[in-house]
Design an enzyme around this catalytic site. Structure first.
Site, PDB file in Angstrom:
ATOM      1  N   GLU A  87    -117.892   8.678 -13.800  1.00 51.22           N
ATOM      2  CA  GLU A  87    -119.231   9.099 -13.374  1.00 51.22           C
ATOM      3  C   GLU A  87    -120.143   7.910 -13.608  1.00 51.22           C
ATOM      4  O   GLU A  87    -120.385   7.536 -14.756  1.00 51.22           O
ATOM      5  CB  GLU A  87    -119.707  10.287 -14.226  1.00 51.22           C
ATOM      6  CG  GLU A  87    -118.865  11.546 -14.093  1.00 51.22           C
ATOM      7  CD  GLU A  87    -119.249  12.382 -12.877  1.00 51.22           C
ATOM      8  OE1 GLU A  87    -120.068  11.912 -12.054  1.00 51.22           O
ATOM      9  OE2 GLU A  87    -118.718  13.485 -12.743  1.00 51.22           O
ATOM     10  N   CYS A 115    -129.238   9.129 -14.774  1.00 55.04           N
ATOM     11  CA  CYS A 115    -128.522   8.638 -13.591  1.00 55.04           C
ATOM     12  C   CYS A 115    -129.029   9.321 -12.318  1.00 55.04           C
ATOM     13  O   CYS A 115    -128.860   8.793 -11.229  1.00 55.04           O
ATOM     14  CB  CYS A 115    -127.029   8.836 -13.762  1.00 55.04           C
ATOM     15  SG  CYS A 115    -126.640  10.519 -14.244  1.00 55.04           S
TER      16      CYS A 115
HETATM   17  P1  NAD Z   1    -121.769   1.249 -20.075  1.00 61.24           P
HETATM   18  O1  NAD Z   1    -120.853   1.174 -18.919  1.00 61.24           O
HETATM   19  O2  NAD Z   1    -122.304  -0.012 -20.622  1.00 61.24           O
HETATM   20  O3  NAD Z   1    -121.042   1.979 -21.322  1.00 61.24           O
HETATM   21  C1  NAD Z   1    -120.534   3.285 -21.235  1.00 61.24           C
HETATM   22  C2  NAD Z   1    -119.477   3.465 -22.311  1.00 61.24           C
HETATM   23  O4  NAD Z   1    -118.358   2.646 -22.007  1.00 61.24           O
HETATM   24  C3  NAD Z   1    -119.917   3.075 -23.714  1.00 61.24           C
HETATM   25  O5  NAD Z   1    -119.410   4.024 -24.621  1.00 61.24           O
HETATM   26  C4  NAD Z   1    -119.251   1.715 -23.906  1.00 61.24           C
HETATM   27  O6  NAD Z   1    -119.002   1.386 -25.259  1.00 61.24           O
HETATM   28  C5  NAD Z   1    -117.943   1.924 -23.164  1.00 61.24           C
HETATM   29  N1  NAD Z   1    -117.276   0.698 -22.709  1.00 61.24           N
HETATM   30  C6  NAD Z   1    -117.795  -0.528 -22.479  1.00 61.24           C
HETATM   31  N2  NAD Z   1    -116.830  -1.384 -22.039  1.00 61.24           N
HETATM   32  C7  NAD Z   1    -115.681  -0.658 -21.969  1.00 61.24           C
HETATM   33  C8  NAD Z   1    -114.352  -0.948 -21.562  1.00 61.24           C
HETATM   34  N3  NAD Z   1    -113.996  -2.161 -21.121  1.00 61.24           N
HETATM   35  N4  NAD Z   1    -113.436   0.031 -21.608  1.00 61.24           N
HETATM   36  C9  NAD Z   1    -113.769   1.276 -22.013  1.00 61.24           C
HETATM   37  N5  NAD Z   1    -115.010   1.623 -22.422  1.00 61.24           N
HETATM   38  C10 NAD Z   1    -115.953   0.664 -22.396  1.00 61.24           C
HETATM   39  O7  NAD Z   1    -122.921   2.240 -19.662  1.00 61.24           O
HETATM   40  P2  NAD Z   1    -124.234   2.642 -20.491  1.00 61.24           P
HETATM   41  O8  NAD Z   1    -125.175   1.498 -20.524  1.00 61.24           O
HETATM   42  O9  NAD Z   1    -123.829   3.264 -21.774  1.00 61.24           O
HETATM   43  O10 NAD Z   1    -124.830   3.805 -19.579  1.00 61.24           O
HETATM   44  C11 NAD Z   1    -125.749   3.576 -18.538  1.00 61.24           C
HETATM   45  C12 NAD Z   1    -125.087   3.788 -17.203  1.00 61.24           C
HETATM   46  O11 NAD Z   1    -124.451   5.062 -17.179  1.00 61.24           O
HETATM   47  C13 NAD Z   1    -126.077   3.808 -16.041  1.00 61.24           C
HETATM   48  O12 NAD Z   1    -125.569   3.062 -14.974  1.00 61.24           O
HETATM   49  C14 NAD Z   1    -126.138   5.282 -15.655  1.00 61.24           C
HETATM   50  O13 NAD Z   1    -126.461   5.524 -14.318  1.00 61.24           O
HETATM   51  C15 NAD Z   1    -124.753   5.723 -15.963  1.00 61.24           C
HETATM   52  N6  NAD Z   1    -124.687   7.159 -16.165  1.00 61.24           N
HETATM   53  C16 NAD Z   1    -124.063   7.895 -15.217  1.00 61.24           C
HETATM   54  C17 NAD Z   1    -124.022   9.266 -15.351  1.00 61.24           C
HETATM   55  C18 NAD Z   1    -123.309  10.122 -14.334  1.00 61.24           C
HETATM   56  O14 NAD Z   1    -123.071  11.277 -14.632  1.00 61.24           O
HETATM   57  N7  NAD Z   1    -122.994   9.621 -13.153  1.00 61.24           N
HETATM   58  C19 NAD Z   1    -124.627   9.882 -16.438  1.00 61.24           C
HETATM   59  C20 NAD Z   1    -125.261   9.088 -17.384  1.00 61.24           C
HETATM   60  C21 NAD Z   1    -125.283   7.721 -17.234  1.00 61.24           C
END
Ligand code: NAD
Length: 512
Positions: free
Chosen positions: A249, A283
């Site tokens: 997501e 999001c």
């Molecule tokens: P991010 O991608 O930086 O991190 C998300 C999670 O992934 C964190 O827990 C992080 O530690 C982990 N992570 C980072 N690198 C990884 C890897 N290589 N392998 C596995 N896990 C890893 O995102 P963020 O900054 O935490 O969140 C913001 C983003 O999330 C925005 O783009 C927002 O639109 C999106 N978002 C989407 C939804 C949805 O339902 N579509 C909901 C909320 C947020």
């Protein structure tokens, strides 16, 4: 509790101990606590414990699982204020947002699925149109251990909703929360343990990206990831390599199309809440507005008046409308995006800059005279900024709304609901809502789904619960014969019989 300057988690790691994450209050800079960074071995051990706990849990009747989940729901209800305080202190959203958008959403989802899980996961008959001597059905079997990797913007409702659905489906869950909001996940774990469920059924491993990558690599049976497009690609690739199902997501860039016949008072109220709730770190946030030229000026005026009236500040006060942003890095992105838009010709009507420190605040900002080629109109802002663009027609608005690599949510404002439906069906987004914004994540029966680069897979909805199970097809014969028509021995007689049978069953009708 000491005080720190607000800095990103990577900077903390460089300055301090990389094996530790420091959680801070983004509204004040106050240090809230420290959590360990789980190693690969620790993640594997958690998954192994989860697998052992799941064996018994997965064998329980769904009704019994639901009974235990109701106890978890009750614990959340009883200790709601404790959870809300934790979310507000660690994430910076206001108390009402923590209640409405996090705790209430999780409680409602738990209630909805606990009441329906038994029915939803019952064997599903598949009537066979031809083979009447046989009976088929789908049988839903828990997958095993589900790895959940979650972001910081909804640190309770996103992972908790997925966890509760995963448990009801008979799985164990290991959650890797965002490094920005680990204490909220640990609070959820505390509540879970307090209601007597087996502790290893739901575990939290804290850490940064490497811990998330280790979780994918640890032998989990399914991954549910929520976060950025860039990380989502890596997660999907890692899951592809291991051939485990995953849902990713990702980001959104929700357009709002305001038609010439929109109810401007409702539209302005909706747009302001849709753009500034949780400081725009949603999001599904209203990320760009396409307003018909017939109503553009009046809409802008109403929006600006309402935004000027927003009270930004201490999120723990019940009089605050807009709280702090969660992450300094995100604040810097928002600032750069607004500066870039202004340099390209956008006009700041309200806000446009950081709020007073020490907390992470960016003033609710409205930008006029935006053009589609500006970054602010096509890159995810994820902050309290509403860019508005004037369009000549609804047709132009639809084309511009679809001119995006993202497609999570979209909004249409019109008094003509039939027209609203027609426009909604042409907009390329997972959820298109007419005359409202954001709310659909809180409606557990609707799929949380996106198109383009916003999502692969989906969560929520009745099918979303079944997605957390293996679907196995079982077929049982209704009465025994000695052999089927297509078995050995083959013969010209058998061939002719089957050919005739096919022609009898499927021959196209001859025209008179
Ligand atoms: P991010 O991608 O930086 O991190 C998300 C999670 O992934 C964190 O827990 C992080 O530690 C982990 N992570 C980072 N690198 C990884 C890897 N290589 N392998 C596995 N896990 C890893 O995102 P963020 O900054 O935490 O969140 C913001 C983003 O999330 C925005 O783009 C927002 O639109 C999106 N978002 C989407 C939804 C949805 O339902 N579509 C909901 C909320 C947020």
């Amino acid at each position: 509790m000491g005080s720190l300057s607000l800095q990103s988690s990577d900077a903390q790691a460089a300055d301090f101990d990389p094996g530790v994450i420091v959680s801070q209050n983004p509204a004040t800079g106050e240090k809230l606590g420290e959590v360990p960074v789980a190693t690969e071995e620790e993640v594997r051990a958690a998954v192994a414990r989860g697998r052992a706990a799941q064996r018994e849990w997965g064998r329980l009747p769904v009704r019994e699982r639901a009974r235990r989940v109701f106890a978890f729901r009750d614990e959340i209800i009883n200790r709601a204020e404790e959870v809300i305080d934790c979310i507000v202190r660690e994430g910076g959203k206001t108390r009402l947002e923590a209640l409405n958008m996090e705790v209430l959403v999780a409680v409602d989802l738990a209630d909805y699925f606990a009441k329906r899980a038994e029915k939803l996961l019952a064997p599903h008959p598949i009537p066979l149109h031809l083979l009447k001597t046989k009976k088929s059905y789908l049988h839903y079997v828990p997958r095993g251990v589900i790895g959940i990797i979650s972001p910081w913007n909804f640190p309770f409702s996103i992972p908790l909703g997925e966890t509760i659905m995963g448990l009801l489906a008979g799985n164990a869950v290991v959650l890797k929360p965002s490094e920005m909001t680990p204490l909220t996940a640990l609070k959820a774990k505390e509540l879970f343990d307090a209601c007597g469920l087996p502790r290893d059924l739901f575990q939290v491993v804290t850490g940064r990206g490497a811990t998330g990558a280790a979780l994918i690599d640890s032998g989990v049976d399914q991954v549910i990831f929520t976060g950025s497009v860039a990380t989502g690609r890596k997660v999907a690739a890692a899951c592809g390599e291991r051939l485990i199902p995953c849902t990713v997501e990702l980001g959104g860039k929700a357009p709002a199309i305001v038609c010439a016949d929109a109810d401007l008072e409702r539209t302005a109220n909706a747009l302001v809440w849709g753009a500034f709730a949780n400081s725009g770190q949603v999001c599904a946030s209203v990320e760009r507005v396409y307003a018909h030229e017939a109503v553009h000026d009046e809409l802008v005026e109403r929006v600006v008046t309402k935004v000027r009236a927003l009270r930004q500040g201490d999120p723990s006060s019940d009089d605050t409308d807009v709280g702090a942003m969660t992450w300094d890095r995100q604040l810097a992105t928002v600032e750069a995006t607004v500066n870039g838009a202004v340099a390209a010709g956008a006009r700041v009507l309200v806000g446009g800059k950081r709020g007073p420190g020490p907390g992470l605040f960016f003033e609710p900002t409205v930008l006029a005279d935006c053009r589609q080629e500006m970054d602010v109109m096509h890159r995810e802002i994820f902050g309290p900024v509403m860019p508005i663009m004037k369009v000549r027609s609804e047709e132009e608005a639809i084309q511009l709304a679809n001119d995006s690599h993202l497609g999570l949510c979209a909004y249409v404002f019109t008094k003509d609901r039939d027209k609203g439906r027609r426009i909604a069906e042409r907009v390329e987004a997972g959820s298109v809502i007419v005359n409202d914004v954001l709310f659909s994540f809180g409606a557990p029966e609707t799929p949380w789904i996106g198109v383009k680069q916003s999502t692969v897979g989906f969560t929520h909805s009745d099918d979303g619960l079944r997605e957390l199970c293996q679907k196995r097809h079982v077929n049982v014969d209704r009465f025994a014969t000695k052999r089927e028509l297509w078995w050995y021995p083959y013969s010209p007689k058998a061939f002719n019989f089957m050919l005739k049978a096919m022609r009898f069953l499927f021959r196209a009708k001859r025209r008179a």
